[in-house]
Design a protein around this motif. Structure first.
Motif, PDB file in Angstrom:
ATOM      1  N   VAL A 106     -46.467  66.732   9.026  1.00 58.97           N
ATOM      2  CA  VAL A 106     -45.832  65.429   8.923  1.00 58.97           C
ATOM      3  C   VAL A 106     -46.133  64.876   7.538  1.00 58.97           C
ATOM      4  O   VAL A 106     -47.234  65.044   7.032  1.00 58.97           O
ATOM      5  CB  VAL A 106     -46.398  64.474  10.012  1.00 58.97           C
ATOM      6  CG1 VAL A 106     -45.841  63.071   9.859  1.00 58.97           C
ATOM      7  CG2 VAL A 106     -46.104  65.019  11.409  1.00 58.97           C
ATOM      8  N   VAL A 107     -45.138  64.260   6.920  1.00 56.69           N
ATOM      9  CA  VAL A 107     -45.363  63.586   5.642  1.00 56.69           C
ATOM     10  C   VAL A 107     -45.457  62.092   5.908  1.00 56.69           C
ATOM     11  O   VAL A 107     -44.569  61.514   6.543  1.00 56.69           O
ATOM     12  CB  VAL A 107     -44.212  63.858   4.646  1.00 56.69           C
ATOM     13  CG1 VAL A 107     -44.514  63.204   3.294  1.00 56.69           C
ATOM     14  CG2 VAL A 107     -43.986  65.345   4.470  1.00 56.69           C
ATOM     15  N   ILE A 108     -46.565  61.492   5.479  1.00 54.41           N
ATOM     16  CA  ILE A 108     -46.739  60.051   5.696  1.00 54.41           C
ATOM     17  C   ILE A 108     -46.985  59.362   4.366  1.00 54.41           C
ATOM     18  O   ILE A 108     -47.348  59.991   3.377  1.00 54.41           O
ATOM     19  CB  ILE A 108     -47.904  59.748   6.672  1.00 54.41           C
ATOM     20  CG1 ILE A 108     -49.225  60.293   6.113  1.00 54.41           C
ATOM     21  CG2 ILE A 108     -47.624  60.317   8.052  1.00 54.41           C
ATOM     22  CD1 ILE A 108     -50.437  59.934   6.960  1.00 54.41           C
ATOM     23  N   GLN A 109     -46.796  58.081   4.378  1.00 55.17           N
ATOM     24  CA  GLN A 109     -47.047  57.283   3.186  1.00 55.17           C
ATOM     25  C   GLN A 109     -47.891  56.084   3.622  1.00 55.17           C
ATOM     26  O   GLN A 109     -47.529  55.380   4.567  1.00 55.17           O
ATOM     27  CB  GLN A 109     -45.709  56.825   2.579  1.00 55.17           C
ATOM     28  CG  GLN A 109     -45.845  56.296   1.176  1.00 55.17           C
ATOM     29  CD  GLN A 109     -44.503  56.199   0.449  1.00 55.17           C
ATOM     30  OE1 GLN A 109     -43.464  56.057   1.065  1.00 55.17           O
ATOM     31  NE2 GLN A 109     -44.522  56.260  -0.865  1.00 55.17           N
ATOM     32  N   LYS A 110     -49.022  55.912   2.946  1.00 54.44           N
ATOM     33  CA  LYS A 110     -49.938  54.822   3.291  1.00 54.44           C
ATOM     34  C   LYS A 110     -49.240  53.480   3.217  1.00 54.44           C
ATOM     35  O   LYS A 110     -48.471  53.225   2.281  1.00 54.44           O
ATOM     36  CB  LYS A 110     -51.104  54.771   2.297  1.00 54.44           C
ATOM     37  CG  LYS A 110     -52.218  55.733   2.584  1.00 54.44           C
ATOM     38  CD  LYS A 110     -53.405  55.394   1.679  1.00 54.44           C
ATOM     39  CE  LYS A 110     -54.404  56.536   1.714  1.00 54.44           C
ATOM     40  NZ  LYS A 110     -55.486  56.319   0.741  1.00 54.44           N
ATOM     41  N   LEU A 111     -49.577  52.618   4.155  1.00 55.14           N
ATOM     42  CA  LEU A 111     -49.072  51.252   4.094  1.00 55.14           C
ATOM     43  C   LEU A 111     -50.041  50.443   3.247  1.00 55.14           C
ATOM     44  O   LEU A 111     -51.252  50.625   3.332  1.00 55.14           O
ATOM     45  CB  LEU A 111     -48.961  50.664   5.502  1.00 55.14           C
ATOM     46  CG  LEU A 111     -47.878  51.319   6.368  1.00 55.14           C
ATOM     47  CD1 LEU A 111     -47.939  50.770   7.782  1.00 55.14           C
ATOM     48  CD2 LEU A 111     -46.505  51.040   5.767  1.00 55.14           C
ATOM     49  N   GLU A 112     -49.509  49.571   2.432  1.00 55.77           N
ATOM     50  CA  GLU A 112     -50.360  48.711   1.627  1.00 55.77           C
ATOM     51  C   GLU A 112     -51.268  47.900   2.540  1.00 55.77           C
ATOM     52  O   GLU A 112     -50.802  47.269   3.492  1.00 55.77           O
ATOM     53  CB  GLU A 112     -49.516  47.749   0.781  1.00 55.77           C
ATOM     54  CG  GLU A 112     -48.831  48.408  -0.381  1.00 55.77           C
ATOM     55  CD  GLU A 112     -49.824  49.086  -1.315  1.00 55.77           C
ATOM     56  OE1 GLU A 112     -50.849  48.458  -1.649  1.00 55.77           O
ATOM     57  OE2 GLU A 112     -49.565  50.243  -1.698  1.00 55.77           O
ATOM     58  N   ALA A 113     -52.564  47.931   2.264  1.00 54.22           N
ATOM     59  CA  ALA A 113     -53.479  47.098   3.044  1.00 54.22           C
ATOM     60  C   ALA A 113     -53.202  45.649   2.690  1.00 54.22           C
ATOM     61  O   ALA A 113     -52.952  45.310   1.539  1.00 54.22           O
ATOM     62  CB  ALA A 113     -54.918  47.460   2.707  1.00 54.22           C
ATOM     63  N   GLU A 114     -53.231  44.817   3.722  1.00 50.30           N
ATOM     64  CA  GLU A 114     -53.030  43.395   3.469  1.00 50.30           C
ATOM     65  C   GLU A 114     -54.204  42.906   2.632  1.00 50.30           C
ATOM     66  O   GLU A 114     -55.355  43.185   2.936  1.00 50.30           O
ATOM     67  CB  GLU A 114     -53.009  42.616   4.794  1.00 50.30           C
ATOM     68  CG  GLU A 114     -51.923  43.041   5.737  1.00 50.30           C
ATOM     69  CD  GLU A 114     -50.544  42.694   5.214  1.00 50.30           C
ATOM     70  OE1 GLU A 114     -50.462  41.808   4.341  1.00 50.30           O
ATOM     71  OE2 GLU A 114     -49.561  43.297   5.663  1.00 50.30           O
ATOM     72  N   THR A 115     -53.909  42.212   1.601  1.00 48.59           N
ATOM     73  CA  THR A 115     -54.997  41.790   0.727  1.00 48.59           C
ATOM     74  C   THR A 115     -55.491  40.384   1.032  1.00 48.59           C
ATOM     75  O   THR A 115     -56.363  39.862   0.363  1.00 48.59           O
ATOM     76  CB  THR A 115     -54.585  41.880  -0.755  1.00 48.59           C
ATOM     77  OG1 THR A 115     -53.362  41.179  -0.898  1.00 48.59           O
ATOM     78  CG2 THR A 115     -54.413  43.324  -1.181  1.00 48.59           C
ATOM     79  N   THR A 116     -54.928  39.796   2.063  1.00 44.85           N
ATOM     80  CA  THR A 116     -55.467  38.506   2.497  1.00 44.85           C
ATOM     81  C   THR A 116     -55.897  38.632   3.955  1.00 44.85           C
ATOM     82  O   THR A 116     -55.250  39.292   4.750  1.00 44.85           O
ATOM     83  CB  THR A 116     -54.415  37.380   2.405  1.00 44.85           C
ATOM     84  OG1 THR A 116     -53.208  37.845   3.004  1.00 44.85           O
ATOM     85  CG2 THR A 116     -54.160  36.978   0.976  1.00 44.85           C
TER      86      THR A 116
END
Lengths: 94, 94, 94, 94, 94, 94, 94
Positions: free
Chosen positions: G10-20
């Motif tokens: 499976v190819v996945i792409q990290k989700l941006e961590a919420e910075t707040t």
């Protein structure tokens, strides 16, 4: 020279990493990323499972991504190749 | 002397590395690359899987590429051989 | 005394390494190579796979090459033997 | 007390190493070799493979050679035993 | 409280080591041997192999010998138990 | 938020360790034992074995004992969970 | 560019961590937790088991939790992806 890999092995040849970035900057030395892309140059007949050949998923000519430390480096007629198991090929890139 | 390997084992003999480069320079010592090419001199009857022999993929006389650290070095009648499992043979070179 | 190995085990006895080279020089100490040849003195009934005995590939009296560090050294009635699995026997030498 | 090993386990009891050599010399301390001979005192019902018991190859009373570091030492009623898998028994000595 | 182990797991409780030897000497501290005997207090329904439950070989109430470092120590309601796989039980002691 | 574990995975949530002992003493810091009890909050559809789903042995809401170092800690919406394979669940506590 | 993973990859792409944080505090540096959430961007045809494809459990577009150290980081056309086996995906988050 003709290399015929055994079983589910695949012979690949690294693709030259692009030495210019998208913005046109020429990269040198360590700034140049280690390429993980390669071109399939030969495939085996497939693994033997319970008396039957499992057909291969890659074909000669495919551009593939592979596990960086997988396989064995070989040099035949001055050309460098990597021979690895098909299972170490991660994906086909089109 | 006659060596009959068991199961899916193969007896190979290293091929002498060419000691001159394409441009004709004579190589010495460490500059000479470690050869990974060998010639098949004997093959076993094949592995036994669920009561049946799996036929071998290599034949006596084949020139093969093999995993550098695979197998066992043996010396019979002053000649050096490597006995390895067929699975440690990467490819047949023609 | 009678040793009956279990399963696919084999009892072998090292063959004395020749202490003279082909050119007739007497070898001593470390110059004498570690022998890997042995004679089969007893074989087990064969491994049990899914309720059936797999027949053995070696016979009592065979001269064999074996993996140097395989098996267990045992001493019975003052004689030294090695008990190993048949899979640790590389080849029969004739 | 009665020990009933499970599966293909075997309970053995080390045989006293002979403390005199063939030539009649009494051995002491480290000169006395580590015995690897034992007597089978109890056997399990056999391993369970795909719903069927695999019959055992050793019997109570057999004198056996075993892998030196195999199994678990247990002390029951002051007596020392070793419980090991039948596969760690190398051979029956008769 | 009721503990229901899963699969082929077994819940056992160590038996108190006898603190007096056969000759009546009271043992203290490290002189007291590490007990390997335990009582079975609960058993799982058995392992699942190819869609079928393999019946258990031990029963609640059995006194068993077990591999010293096997399993997981748990404390439930102040009582100490060990939960281990049936395969880590060496033998039933009667 | 809804977590759907894959295969035979289970999502559990640690139960708060009781901070008072039976005798009513309030525990602090390291004196408080590491809890191994947890509540099942989600279960996967079961492992896939030879084309068939193996039904799960635990249910949502079960209170379970689990192997202390098993699984992966995840934090979803500020809540901490552990996702582990059902095989790392030792027992159901009722 | 089109990435076609092989087998059950499976190819996945990290989700941006919420910075707040929920309370609105802006996180920086190490205080920001390592995200384990990702979005599925491509799936393989499924593993090959005894001649048959095992259908995949995840779909393109799924938001998933994955084992932090699993898989291989690849960079294609300047975008970072992770290619991992479906078995390293812990759960689908909805």
């Amino acid at each position: 020279m003709n290399i015929k890999p055994l079983g589910d092995r695949v012979v690949i040849q690294k693709l030259e990493a692009e030495t210019t970035t998208k913005s046109g900057i020429l990269l040198t030395g360590t700034a140049k990323e280690q390429p993980q892309e390669a071109k399939v140059v030969a495939i085996g007949p497939g693994a033997m499972v319970e008396g039957k050949r499992v057909p291969m998923d890659v074909e000669v000519g495919n551009k593939v991504l592979y596990s960086k430390y997988a396989g064995t480096d070989v040099k035949v007629d001055g050309e460098e190749y990597i021979i690895l198991k098909q299972d170490d090929i991660l994906a086909i890139v089109e």
